[in-house]
Write an enzyme that holds these catalytic residues in place. Structure first.
Site, PDB file in Angstrom:
ATOM      1  N   PRO A  38      10.231  10.027   3.940  1.00  0.00           N
ATOM      2  CA  PRO A  38      10.648  10.136   2.602  1.00  0.00           C
ATOM      3  C   PRO A  38       9.039  11.014   1.429  1.00  0.00           C
ATOM      4  O   PRO A  38       8.007  10.012   2.082  1.00  0.00           O
ATOM      5  CB  PRO A  38      11.151   9.378   1.127  1.00  0.00           C
ATOM      6  CG  PRO A  38      11.775   8.790   2.668  1.00  0.00           C
ATOM      7  CD  PRO A  38      10.595   8.651   3.748  1.00  0.00           C
ATOM      8  N   LEU A  40       8.590  10.710  -1.380  1.00  0.00           N
ATOM      9  CA  LEU A  40       8.308   9.891  -2.734  1.00  0.00           C
ATOM     10  C   LEU A  40       8.641   8.533  -1.894  1.00  0.00           C
ATOM     11  O   LEU A  40       9.894   7.882  -2.039  1.00  0.00           O
ATOM     12  CB  LEU A  40       9.724   9.600  -3.440  1.00  0.00           C
ATOM     13  CG  LEU A  40       9.491   8.647  -4.860  1.00  0.00           C
ATOM     14  CD1 LEU A  40       8.375   9.093  -5.886  1.00  0.00           C
ATOM     15  CD2 LEU A  40      10.759   9.010  -5.340  1.00  0.00           C
ATOM     16  N   THR A  44       3.870  -0.884  -4.153  1.00  0.00           N
ATOM     17  CA  THR A  44       4.013  -2.706  -4.509  1.00  0.00           C
ATOM     18  C   THR A  44       2.249  -3.096  -4.641  1.00  0.00           C
ATOM     19  O   THR A  44       2.622  -3.873  -4.945  1.00  0.00           O
ATOM     20  CB  THR A  44       4.786  -2.668  -3.752  1.00  0.00           C
ATOM     21  OG1 THR A  44       4.338  -2.996  -2.138  1.00  0.00           O
ATOM     22  CG2 THR A  44       6.285  -2.620  -3.083  1.00  0.00           C
ATOM     23  N   TRP A  45       1.721  -2.122  -5.121  1.00  0.00           N
ATOM     24  CA  TRP A  45       0.105  -3.041  -5.470  1.00  0.00           C
ATOM     25  C   TRP A  45       0.108  -3.399  -6.938  1.00  0.00           C
ATOM     26  O   TRP A  45       0.576  -2.980  -7.355  1.00  0.00           O
ATOM     27  CB  TRP A  45      -0.254  -2.059  -5.775  1.00  0.00           C
ATOM     28  CG  TRP A  45      -2.208  -2.948  -5.564  1.00  0.00           C
ATOM     29  CD1 TRP A  45      -3.197  -3.398  -4.830  1.00  0.00           C
ATOM     30  CD2 TRP A  45      -3.184  -2.268  -6.763  1.00  0.00           C
ATOM     31  NE1 TRP A  45      -4.102  -3.872  -5.544  1.00  0.00           N
ATOM     32  CE2 TRP A  45      -4.223  -2.368  -6.441  1.00  0.00           C
ATOM     33  CE3 TRP A  45      -2.842  -0.977  -7.424  1.00  0.00           C
ATOM     34  CZ2 TRP A  45      -5.070  -3.009  -7.241  1.00  0.00           C
ATOM     35  CZ3 TRP A  45      -4.429  -1.019  -8.382  1.00  0.00           C
ATOM     36  CH2 TRP A  45      -5.456  -1.486  -8.173  1.00  0.00           C
ATOM     37  N   ASP A  68       6.204   0.820   0.462  1.00  0.00           N
ATOM     38  CA  ASP A  68       4.964   0.809   1.315  1.00  0.00           C
ATOM     39  C   ASP A  68       4.196  -0.747   0.183  1.00  0.00           C
ATOM     40  O   ASP A  68       4.108  -0.465  -0.886  1.00  0.00           O
ATOM     41  CB  ASP A  68       3.529   1.979   0.107  1.00  0.00           C
ATOM     42  CG  ASP A  68       2.424   1.991   0.676  1.00  0.00           C
ATOM     43  OD1 ASP A  68       2.298   1.997   1.464  1.00  0.00           O
ATOM     44  OD2 ASP A  68       1.466   0.958  -0.061  1.00  0.00           O
ATOM     45  N   TYR A  73      -1.376  -7.346  -0.702  1.00  0.00           N
ATOM     46  CA  TYR A  73      -1.212  -7.575  -1.324  1.00  0.00           C
ATOM     47  C   TYR A  73      -0.189  -8.467  -1.936  1.00  0.00           C
ATOM     48  O   TYR A  73       0.056  -8.695  -3.924  1.00  0.00           O
ATOM     49  CB  TYR A  73       0.505  -6.248  -1.347  1.00  0.00           C
ATOM     50  CG  TYR A  73      -0.086  -4.608  -1.944  1.00  0.00           C
ATOM     51  CD1 TYR A  73      -1.694  -4.131  -1.824  1.00  0.00           C
ATOM     52  CD2 TYR A  73       0.692  -3.627  -1.404  1.00  0.00           C
ATOM     53  CE1 TYR A  73      -2.007  -2.588  -1.182  1.00  0.00           C
ATOM     54  CE2 TYR A  73       0.260  -2.569  -1.065  1.00  0.00           C
ATOM     55  CZ  TYR A  73      -1.156  -2.264  -1.243  1.00  0.00           C
ATOM     56  OH  TYR A  73      -1.890  -0.681  -1.727  1.00  0.00           O
ATOM     57  N   LYS A 102      -0.165  -2.760   6.013  1.00  0.00           N
ATOM     58  CA  LYS A 102      -1.038  -2.520   6.344  1.00  0.00           C
ATOM     59  C   LYS A 102      -2.483  -3.875   7.200  1.00  0.00           C
ATOM     60  O   LYS A 102      -2.348  -4.593   6.300  1.00  0.00           O
ATOM     61  CB  LYS A 102      -2.576  -1.531   5.402  1.00  0.00           C
ATOM     62  CG  LYS A 102      -0.991  -1.070   4.844  1.00  0.00           C
ATOM     63  CD  LYS A 102      -2.437   0.296   3.361  1.00  0.00           C
ATOM     64  CE  LYS A 102      -1.438   0.858   2.724  1.00  0.00           C
ATOM     65  NZ  LYS A 102      -0.524   0.165   1.715  1.00  0.00           N
ATOM     66  N   HIS A 135      -6.036  -0.594   6.579  1.00  0.00           N
ATOM     67  CA  HIS A 135      -6.016  -0.546   5.553  1.00  0.00           C
ATOM     68  C   HIS A 135      -7.394   0.523   4.653  1.00  0.00           C
ATOM     69  O   HIS A 135      -7.383   1.202   4.235  1.00  0.00           O
ATOM     70  CB  HIS A 135      -5.952  -1.790   4.741  1.00  0.00           C
ATOM     71  CG  HIS A 135      -5.735  -1.450   3.639  1.00  0.00           C
ATOM     72  ND1 HIS A 135      -4.909  -2.787   2.379  1.00  0.00           N
ATOM     73  CD2 HIS A 135      -5.359  -0.818   2.411  1.00  0.00           C
ATOM     74  CE1 HIS A 135      -4.127  -2.273   1.251  1.00  0.00           C
ATOM     75  NE2 HIS A 135      -5.282  -0.898   0.740  1.00  0.00           N
ATOM     76  N   SER A 240      -3.377   5.235 -11.816  1.00  0.00           N
ATOM     77  CA  SER A 240      -3.158   3.757 -12.004  1.00  0.00           C
ATOM     78  C   SER A 240      -4.062   3.496 -13.258  1.00  0.00           C
ATOM     79  O   SER A 240      -5.082   2.744 -13.570  1.00  0.00           O
ATOM     80  CB  SER A 240      -4.559   3.391 -10.895  1.00  0.00           C
ATOM     81  OG  SER A 240      -3.904   2.048  -9.917  1.00  0.00           O
ATOM     82  N   LYS A 296       3.497   3.289  -8.362  1.00  0.00           N
ATOM     83  CA  LYS A 296       4.089   2.044  -8.412  1.00  0.00           C
ATOM     84  C   LYS A 296       4.562   1.660  -9.729  1.00  0.00           C
ATOM     85  O   LYS A 296       3.915   2.368 -11.001  1.00  0.00           O
ATOM     86  CB  LYS A 296       3.398   0.950  -7.997  1.00  0.00           C
ATOM     87  CG  LYS A 296       3.589  -0.978  -8.947  1.00  0.00           C
ATOM     88  CD  LYS A 296       2.661  -0.913  -9.528  1.00  0.00           C
ATOM     89  CE  LYS A 296       2.776  -2.705 -10.090  1.00  0.00           C
ATOM     90  NZ  LYS A 296       2.675  -2.626 -11.484  1.00  0.00           N
ATOM     91  N   SER A 297       5.648   1.287  -9.925  1.00  0.00           N
ATOM     92  CA  SER A 297       6.962   0.634 -11.192  1.00  0.00           C
ATOM     93  C   SER A 297       7.524  -0.618 -11.515  1.00  0.00           C
ATOM     94  O   SER A 297       8.043  -0.254  -9.647  1.00  0.00           O
ATOM     95  CB  SER A 297       7.197   1.119 -11.892  1.00  0.00           C
ATOM     96  OG  SER A 297       7.404   1.574 -13.367  1.00  0.00           O
ATOM     97  N   ASN A 306      10.517   8.469 -11.825  1.00  0.00           N
ATOM     98  CA  ASN A 306       9.691   8.619 -10.634  1.00  0.00           C
ATOM     99  C   ASN A 306      10.205   9.312  -9.891  1.00  0.00           C
ATOM    100  O   ASN A 306       9.937   9.877  -8.480  1.00  0.00           O
ATOM    101  CB  ASN A 306       8.866   7.252 -10.568  1.00  0.00           C
ATOM    102  CG  ASN A 306       7.409   7.384 -10.956  1.00  0.00           C
ATOM    103  OD1 ASN A 306       7.639   7.864 -12.345  1.00  0.00           O
ATOM    104  ND2 ASN A 306       7.495   5.599 -10.666  1.00  0.00           N
TER     105      ASN A 306
END
Length: 362
Positions: A38, A40, A44-45, A68, A73, A102, A135, A240, A296-297, A306
């Site tokens: 995908p 999109l 999750t950082w 991701d 993380y 990663k 990573h 970011s 990320k949200s 998004n």
């Protein structure tokens, strides 16, 4: 007769609409497995476990299928719990999902791949991951008790300078053959490092995940990846906004300048014209160029926002306007200098000015 003409006109309108929307693809095909990734995903950082579990579950309910994460993380267990609950609740199946994680900087050794991958699969409660990335190209010595980097009394990180990308990659290929990994890729590697791996590998890198946004568009690197059918994933596609506080609070590292892409005049004007938000414009800008984005949200409203990036098309003049925002290397946010001394590692991937390094050391 009139009815026939009406149906014909409607059909043409539908076709035009279809072609307009489908220029912005919702999936890209990975060249060696033909797996659909995908365009999109949910990044999750910086998302703590007590927040990310409900966030992932909500995102999956909304229609996200690409998640991701990474060992670094510290939220793989919560993500695994959310995925398991979503599947057990009958909302979907494992095959519906594309999960990326990663290999960490403290595990960048061939002999450590099995240990970390096994631990990560256990945390995620999965039999395999769809994509496993190295990573970063450099490595730190690992504290075996905490699985975090060893740090000297001076504050500098203990570098493992014996990093061997070829041996690590061969180990990842073995894990892929065992069915533990569907696709293998890289993150934060430069062209020279990628080329070296491709010259020795049996299964070439499928994905390169790098910092990429309107201020830092990485055109040369993207052209290189396109030539070798490597899909590019953009982390920090919105610049970011929360990274600066993270750098200051965790590493006491404060960049002199920090972008505000969401508040940029050009981005806001384009957004207003389309009845969209600046975030939607910035994501659409990248996805329309076949770049995968992983914003990320943790807000349900932002998650919905998004997702709504496939139903409009930027004009060529608007695209050029956004392309002109590119600052080249001056637009880079993540140079990893918050890990004190990392620039001394032989596999540090970026060119940096000496004055910048001196400022970090002071």
């Amino acid at each position: 007769m009139n009815l026939g003409i009406r149906v014909q006109l409607l059909s043409r309108a539908q076709i035009r609409c279809y072609h307009r929307i489908c220029r912005i693809m919702k999936h890209v095909s990975l060249s060696q497995t033909n797996d659909l990734m995908p365009t999109l995903g949910l990044g999750t950082w910086q998302a703590p476990p007590d927040v990310i579990e409900s966030t992932v579950y909500n995102a999956l309910n909304l229609g996200y299928r690409h998640i991701d994460t990474a060992f670094n993380y510290n939220n793989e267990e919560a993500i695994g719990t959310a995925i398991k609950k979503w599947i057990s609740d009958g909302k979907g199946t494992r095959k519906d999902l594309f999960v990326t994680t990663k290999l960490p900087h403290v595990g960048n050794r061939a002999e450590d791949v099995d240990k970390f991958l096994t631990l990560q699969l256990k945390r995620l409660q999965l039999d395999y991951v769809d994509l496993y990335l190295i990573h970063v190209p450099f490595a730190f010595h690992c504290d075996d008790q905490t699985l975090t980097p060893k740090v000297k009394s001076t504050g500098e990180y203990e570098l493992d300078t014996e990093t061997n990308h070829i041996m690590i990659w061969k180990k990842l290929e073995e894990c892929q053959e065992k069915g533990l990994i569907r696709n293998i890729g890289l993150s934060n590697f430069n062209e020279k490092q990628i080329t070296k791996i491709m010259q020795s590998c049996n299964f070439k890198p499928q994905v390169l995940q790098v910092e990429l946004h309107a201020y830092f568009q990485q055109q040369d690197l993207r052209k290189f990846c396109s030539d070798y059918e490597i899909v590019v994933t953009a982390y920090a596609p919105l610049g970011s906004p929360g990274a600066k506080d993270h750098f200051v609070n965790k590493y006491n590292y404060n960049p002199d300048t920090f972008p505000d892409l969401l508040g940029h005049k050009d981005v806001k004007e384009i957004a207003e014209k389309h009845g969209k938000t600046p975030a939607q414009v910035l994501l659409n800008f990248l996805v329309a160029q076949r770049v995968v984005v992983i914003p990320k949200s943790t807000s349900v409203n932002r998650l919905k926002e998004n997702m709504s990036i496939y139903d409009f098309e930027l004009s060529s003049s608007e695209v050029n306007r956004l392309k002109k925002l590119d600052k080249g290397e001056d637009g880079r946010i993540f140079n990893f200098l918050f890990w004190k001394g990392v620039e001394n590692h032989p596999e540090y991937p970026f060119k940096i000015q000496k004055v910048e390094v001196e400022q970090v050391k002071q």
